[in-house]
Design an enzyme around this catalytic site. Structure first.
Site, PDB file in Angstrom:
ATOM      1  N   THR A  24      44.882  42.938  40.612  1.00  0.00           N
ATOM      2  CA  THR A  24      44.833  44.099  39.713  1.00  0.00           C
ATOM      3  C   THR A  24      46.242  44.648  39.515  1.00  0.00           C
ATOM      4  O   THR A  24      47.035  44.687  40.461  1.00  0.00           O
ATOM      5  CB  THR A  24      43.850  45.194  40.217  1.00  0.00           C
ATOM      6  N   SER A  25      46.539  45.077  38.291  1.00  0.00           N
ATOM      7  CA  SER A  25      47.880  45.597  37.995  1.00  0.00           C
ATOM      8  C   SER A  25      48.044  47.012  38.529  1.00  0.00           C
ATOM      9  O   SER A  25      49.148  47.528  38.595  1.00  0.00           O
ATOM     10  CB  SER A  25      48.136  45.583  36.485  1.00  0.00           C
ATOM     11  N   HIS A  79      33.577  49.341  36.041  1.00  0.00           N
ATOM     12  CA  HIS A  79      33.770  49.401  34.582  1.00  0.00           C
ATOM     13  C   HIS A  79      32.582  48.812  33.825  1.00  0.00           C
ATOM     14  O   HIS A  79      32.739  48.366  32.688  1.00  0.00           O
ATOM     15  CB  HIS A  79      35.067  48.670  34.194  1.00  0.00           C
TER      16      HIS A  79
HETATM   17  P1  OAD Z   1      45.194  43.522  34.683  1.00  0.00           P
HETATM   18  O1  OAD Z   1      45.109  42.460  33.646  1.00  0.00           O
HETATM   19  O2  OAD Z   1      45.802  44.811  34.313  1.00  0.00           O
HETATM   20  O3  OAD Z   1      45.983  42.952  35.933  1.00  0.00           O
HETATM   21  C1  OAD Z   1      45.738  41.668  36.442  1.00  0.00           C
HETATM   22  C2  OAD Z   1      46.661  41.448  37.592  1.00  0.00           C
HETATM   23  O4  OAD Z   1      46.324  40.211  38.202  1.00  0.00           O
HETATM   24  C3  OAD Z   1      48.133  41.376  37.188  1.00  0.00           C
HETATM   25  O5  OAD Z   1      48.881  42.180  38.087  1.00  0.00           O
HETATM   26  C4  OAD Z   1      48.473  39.887  37.367  1.00  0.00           C
HETATM   27  O6  OAD Z   1      49.803  39.722  37.786  1.00  0.00           O
HETATM   28  C5  OAD Z   1      47.509  39.481  38.462  1.00  0.00           C
HETATM   29  N1  OAD Z   1      47.136  38.053  38.471  1.00  0.00           N
HETATM   30  C6  OAD Z   1      47.064  37.185  37.439  1.00  0.00           C
HETATM   31  N2  OAD Z   1      46.625  35.983  37.841  1.00  0.00           N
HETATM   32  C7  OAD Z   1      46.409  36.072  39.178  1.00  0.00           C
HETATM   33  C8  OAD Z   1      45.934  35.162  40.179  1.00  0.00           C
HETATM   34  N3  OAD Z   1      45.604  33.902  39.905  1.00  0.00           N
HETATM   35  N4  OAD Z   1      45.841  35.611  41.464  1.00  0.00           N
HETATM   36  C9  OAD Z   1      46.195  36.902  41.789  1.00  0.00           C
HETATM   37  N5  OAD Z   1      46.639  37.794  40.880  1.00  0.00           N
HETATM   38  C10 OAD Z   1      46.749  37.401  39.591  1.00  0.00           C
HETATM   39  O7  OAD Z   1      43.697  43.687  35.248  1.00  0.00           O
HETATM   40  P2  OAD Z   1      43.037  44.960  35.910  1.00  0.00           P
HETATM   41  O8  OAD Z   1      43.972  45.634  36.845  1.00  0.00           O
HETATM   42  O9  OAD Z   1      41.725  44.517  36.411  1.00  0.00           O
HETATM   43  O10 OAD Z   1      39.242  47.865  31.727  1.00  0.00           O
HETATM   44  O11 OAD Z   1      42.828  45.880  34.643  1.00  0.00           O
HETATM   45  C11 OAD Z   1      42.172  47.099  34.806  1.00  0.00           C
HETATM   46  C12 OAD Z   1      41.340  47.386  33.582  1.00  0.00           C
HETATM   47  O12 OAD Z   1      42.130  47.350  32.412  1.00  0.00           O
HETATM   48  C13 OAD Z   1      40.242  46.364  33.298  1.00  0.00           C
HETATM   49  O13 OAD Z   1      39.078  46.569  34.075  1.00  0.00           O
HETATM   50  C14 OAD Z   1      39.948  46.609  31.860  1.00  0.00           C
HETATM   51  C15 OAD Z   1      41.368  46.737  31.338  1.00  0.00           C
HETATM   52  O14 OAD Z   1      41.501  47.524  30.234  1.00  0.00           O
HETATM   53  C16 OAD Z   1      38.030  47.899  31.144  1.00  0.00           C
HETATM   54  O15 OAD Z   1      37.486  46.917  30.697  1.00  0.00           O
HETATM   55  C17 OAD Z   1      37.442  49.261  31.096  1.00  0.00           C
END
Ligand code: OAD
Length: 255
Positions: A193-194, A120
């Site tokens: 990641t979600s 990204h």
């Molecule tokens: P999300 O914010 O959607 O998901 C984060 C995940 O990490 C969630 O499932 C949380 O439960 C989990 N989480 C939180 N704290 C944690 C910890 N300490 N250890 C393990 N897991 C934990 O993030 P992404 O999946 O990365 O796009 O989101 C994908 C994209 O959506 C991002 O790259 C961004 C956003 O819009 C762009 O910037 C283009």
């Protein structure tokens, strides 16, 4: 000490090509909130949804630029956590490791990961919104001392943050590396990641279909779809170091 499931330990220990996919959750323990799920910034924080699009930039480039500049400052003030460090250590313990991140921060690099595929984009790689020329702060343009957003030195159009916005394609090279690695790896660890944003969200499923073992590390419950899929629930900064110590105990024996 918590004993992690044996098939998980064995899959990592025997992996010839390990793919690590990270999301916002891996940087949470560095103080950078996630977008969704546990440890997210919450509904009151100025939203990714409002700022992360070309339409928002066209409408109010100064507001979007300022929002990303604040994020850049937060990242600059943050330090890599134990999850980033564990992933960097893993690259020296398996024959081949591909690290793919959805994060736009540089915490993997600062933890010592030698190669990071940023699906990204990155906050630090600003570029011209028209001619794509990479933007570097020059002598006449310094953060806080110039027009916001700054202008391209080649064509004078507005400079934009170097991240992928909603509705935009992934960078070609990074997308190609990711989809090749997912077919080639024998084990994929998906960390924090979600799994809601495509196409990154499809990578674990594709790895499973190609025969790899898939291990999710998340603070929330993950629905499993296949016999070679596992979920470890908890903080990445605790589980990843534990995983490495149990998969490669010989590297951690007291001398
Ligand atoms: P999300 O914010 O959607 O998901 C984060 C995940 O990490 C969630 O499932 C949380 O439960 C989990 N989480 C939180 N704290 C944690 C910890 N300490 N250890 C393990 N897991 C934990 O993030 P992404 O999946 O990365 O796009 O989101 C994908 C994209 O959506 C991002 O790259 C961004 C956003 O819009 C762009 O910037 C283009």
């Amino acid at each position: 000490m918590v004993k992690l499931p044996l098939p998980v330990i064995e899959a990592i220990r025997q992996s010839q090509h390990l793919l690590v996919l990270t999301g916002a959750g891996v940087s949470v323990e560095s103080g950078i909130p996630a977008f969704r799920g546990s440890n997210s910034a919450g509904p009151d924080s100025p939203g990714q949804a409002e700022m992360a699009s070309a339409a928002a930039f066209r409408e109010d480039p100064a507001a979007v630029w300022a929002w990303y500049e604040r994020r850049l400052q937060n990242v600059a003030a943050a330090l890599p956590n134990a999850a980033h460090t564990a992933i960097a250590a893993l690259s020296g313990l398996v024959p081949q490791l591909t690290l793919i991140t959805q994060n736009v921060d540089d915490l993997h690099e600062r933890a010592g990961s030698p190669t990071v595929v940023h699906l990204h984009g990155t906050l630090s790689a600003s570029r011209c919104s028209i001619c794509n020329q990479p933007f570097k702060w020059g002598d006449s343009q310094r953060p806080g001392e110039t027009q916001v957003p700054p202008r391209c030195l080649a064509c004078n159009a507005a400079v934009r943050p170097g991240v992928v916005w909603f509705g935009e394609a992934l960078p070609e090279r990074e997308e190609r590396i990711a989809f090749r690695a997912v077919r080639d790896c024998d084990c994929l660890i998906s960390v924090g990641t979600s799994g809601l944003v495509q196409p990154a969200a499809s990578l674990p499923r594709l790895a499973l279909l190609a025969g790899a073992t898939v291990i999710h590390i998340n603070t929330e419950r993950i629905a499993l779809k296949g016999p070679k899929e596992y979920a470890l629930r908890g903080n990445a900064g605790e589980l990843l170091p534990l995983l490495i110590r149990q998969a490669f105990p010989e590297c951690f024996m007291a001398s």
